[in-house]
Scaffold this active site. Sequence first.
Site, PDB file in Angstrom:
ATOM      1  N   GLY A 261      25.319  73.554  53.949  1.00  0.00           N
ATOM      2  CA  GLY A 261      26.238  74.171  54.888  1.00  0.00           C
ATOM      3  C   GLY A 261      25.578  74.724  56.129  1.00  0.00           C
ATOM      4  O   GLY A 261      26.171  75.546  56.837  1.00  0.00           O
ATOM      5  N   PRO A 304      20.802  70.297  52.385  1.00  0.00           N
ATOM      6  CA  PRO A 304      21.318  69.981  53.720  1.00  0.00           C
ATOM      7  C   PRO A 304      21.799  68.537  53.802  1.00  0.00           C
ATOM      8  O   PRO A 304      21.185  67.628  53.240  1.00  0.00           O
ATOM      9  CB  PRO A 304      20.099  70.200  54.621  1.00  0.00           C
ATOM     10  N   GLY A 305      22.903  68.315  54.445  1.00  0.00           N
ATOM     11  CA  GLY A 305      23.395  66.957  54.705  1.00  0.00           C
ATOM     12  C   GLY A 305      23.624  66.784  56.185  1.00  0.00           C
ATOM     13  O   GLY A 305      22.914  66.059  56.874  1.00  0.00           O
ATOM     14  N   ARG A 306      24.624  67.513  56.703  1.00  0.00           N
ATOM     15  CA  ARG A 306      24.924  67.500  58.131  1.00  0.00           C
ATOM     16  C   ARG A 306      23.669  67.838  58.958  1.00  0.00           C
ATOM     17  O   ARG A 306      23.413  67.241  60.005  1.00  0.00           O
ATOM     18  CB  ARG A 306      26.032  68.525  58.414  1.00  0.00           C
ATOM     19  N   TYR A 347      39.423  69.146  61.880  1.00  0.00           N
ATOM     20  CA  TYR A 347      38.741  70.427  62.033  1.00  0.00           C
ATOM     21  C   TYR A 347      38.744  70.959  63.466  1.00  0.00           C
ATOM     22  O   TYR A 347      38.042  71.927  63.749  1.00  0.00           O
ATOM     23  CB  TYR A 347      37.287  70.306  61.560  1.00  0.00           C
ATOM     24  N   CYS A 374      48.032  54.920  67.608  1.00  0.00           N
ATOM     25  CA  CYS A 374      49.403  55.300  67.975  1.00  0.00           C
ATOM     26  C   CYS A 374      49.750  56.674  67.417  1.00  0.00           C
ATOM     27  O   CYS A 374      50.666  56.826  66.593  1.00  0.00           O
ATOM     28  CB  CYS A 374      50.389  54.238  67.487  1.00  0.00           C
ATOM     29  N   GLU A 375      48.996  57.669  67.836  1.00  0.00           N
ATOM     30  CA  GLU A 375      49.212  59.060  67.474  1.00  0.00           C
ATOM     31  C   GLU A 375      48.917  59.914  68.699  1.00  0.00           C
ATOM     32  O   GLU A 375      47.869  59.740  69.335  1.00  0.00           O
ATOM     33  CB  GLU A 375      48.282  59.493  66.326  1.00  0.00           C
ATOM     34  N   TYR A 404      29.620  62.806  58.452  1.00  0.00           N
ATOM     35  CA  TYR A 404      31.062  62.889  58.222  1.00  0.00           C
ATOM     36  C   TYR A 404      31.870  62.107  59.263  1.00  0.00           C
ATOM     37  O   TYR A 404      32.958  62.527  59.663  1.00  0.00           O
ATOM     38  CB  TYR A 404      31.519  64.355  58.181  1.00  0.00           C
TER      39      TYR A 404
END
Length: 447
Positions: A261, A304-306, A347, A374-375, A404
Site C-alpha cells: 500500500g 509492494p506492488g504499485r 478511483y 460510449c460513456e 492496475y
Amino acid sequence: MTLLDIFPSLRSAMSPRLDPAVWPINTHHDEHGRITVGGVALSDVADQYGTPSYVIDELDVRHRCRTYREIFPEAEIAYAGKALMTRALASWVSQEGLALDVCSAGELTIALSAGVDPRRIIMHGNAKTPAELTAAIDAGVGRIVIDSYTEIVVLGSALDHKQDVLVRVTPDIDVHGHRAVRTGVADQKFGFPIDHGQADAAIKRVLDQPHLNLIGLHCHLGSQITDPEHFGAAVHRMIAQMAQVYHDHGLILTELNLGGGHAVSYGFDDVPLDLTQLASTVEDALDEACARHRFPRPKITLEPGRAIVARSGVTVYRVVSVKHIEGGRTFVCVDGGMSDNPRVCLYAARYSVALANRHPVGAQVPVTVAGRHCESGDELAVDVPLPADVRPGDVLAIPGTGAYHHGLASSYNSVGRPPIIAVCNGSARELIRRETIDDLLRRESSL
C-alpha cells in the site's frame, strides 16, 4: 527557416519538463523532441505495435526492486503480483531477489510458468476457493495467508503434510490518506479483526489443525498510504497480538507481514511514501513494541506492488480528433479509454499527459483527454495542459500506468486489450500481444 532549424539543440531545452516522480527513470527527449523511454521513442512503439499500448521500462522495474532491498536489507520483499502479473515481470522481480505474492490460481500459474520458486510464493485472497487452495498445496507454495474460518477447515482437511500459514488480521488502523483505500479497519471483508477476540478465535482454530503450521501474522492497511506512522502503529498492535498468542498458546510467531500500500505519485499534487522514513519508523516501532512485550523480534515482510511497477509504465495513445466546444472545453479524443485505464472512473485517479511524437509549437492550453467508449464518464484526464497545436495523428503518453491498468483492463465495446511492450537499452519487445476481435469471437459458442 525557424530558430529551431538553425539551433536544433534548442529543441530539448524547449521540451516540457518530465517529472521524474511520475515518469520512468530512463525517460528523456531526443533531438526531435520525441519522448523516449528505455532508449526507445514512444512514437516508434506506437508505429510498430499500434495504439493504445502499454509500455514498461524493464530497468526501471529492476531499479525499484533493488531500492527496496537496499532500504530494507533485513526484510523480505514480496512483489504483489495483482499490480501487474506477466511471466516476464515475475521473472524480473524474482531475479532481483524478491519473493512473490499471488491472490488467484491464475496468478500462481503465471508465476510458476515463469520459473519462480514456489517456496518463495505467498498465496493470498479473501475468498480462495477449494480448487485454488488445492492448487497452492500441490504447487508447494511457501506460505498461505488464511483469511476465513472456511479456509481453515478446507486446508486442514486437504493437507497430508505440514503447511506454513499466516493469519490475516485487521488491526483497525484508519489510514485517512489522500486518495487512500482503507483495508486495515475492522468493518471490511479482509482478515479477522483483533478487537472483540475474533483474531484470537481464528488463531486457536488454526492451532487445532495438526497440518497447519502457524508461523506468523499478516495485515494490510490499505493503498496509497503516505504517512509511515500508520505502519508504526500497525507494528505495535501486531506485536501485541503476537505476544498474546505466546501467552495463550506458548507459541512464538516468527514472521510479521505488514503488507504493502505504499503511495506513489500520479501527478504534481500526489505525495509518495518516503521509504527511508518507513524503514526508520518500522525499525523504531519494532524495538519499542518487542521491548514492551518482551517478545523476540520477528522477521518482517513487505508486499509492494504499485510501488514497484506503477512508475515503470507509460500508455501511448493516438489522437483521433480534437473538438472545441464554444464556451466550453476542448476535447482531445484518443483511441483508448476506460477499457485500458478504468482507474479514472473507479478511483477518480488523476494523470498527467504529454505530447510524445514531436516538439510542440505554440502555447499550452487546458484540455480534456477523452476516451473512445460510449460513456460520458470516459475521460482519461481533465483540465490538463497540452500544446494548442495538438492534432489527429499525434501520439500522447500517460505516465504512471504500470500498475492496475493491464490487470483491470476489459474488452468493453468489444475493443481488445492493449499489448504490453517492454523497453530496455534501446530495444522493444512484445510481452503480451494485442487482443483481437478474433480472440473475442473464439470465446463465443457457434450459432
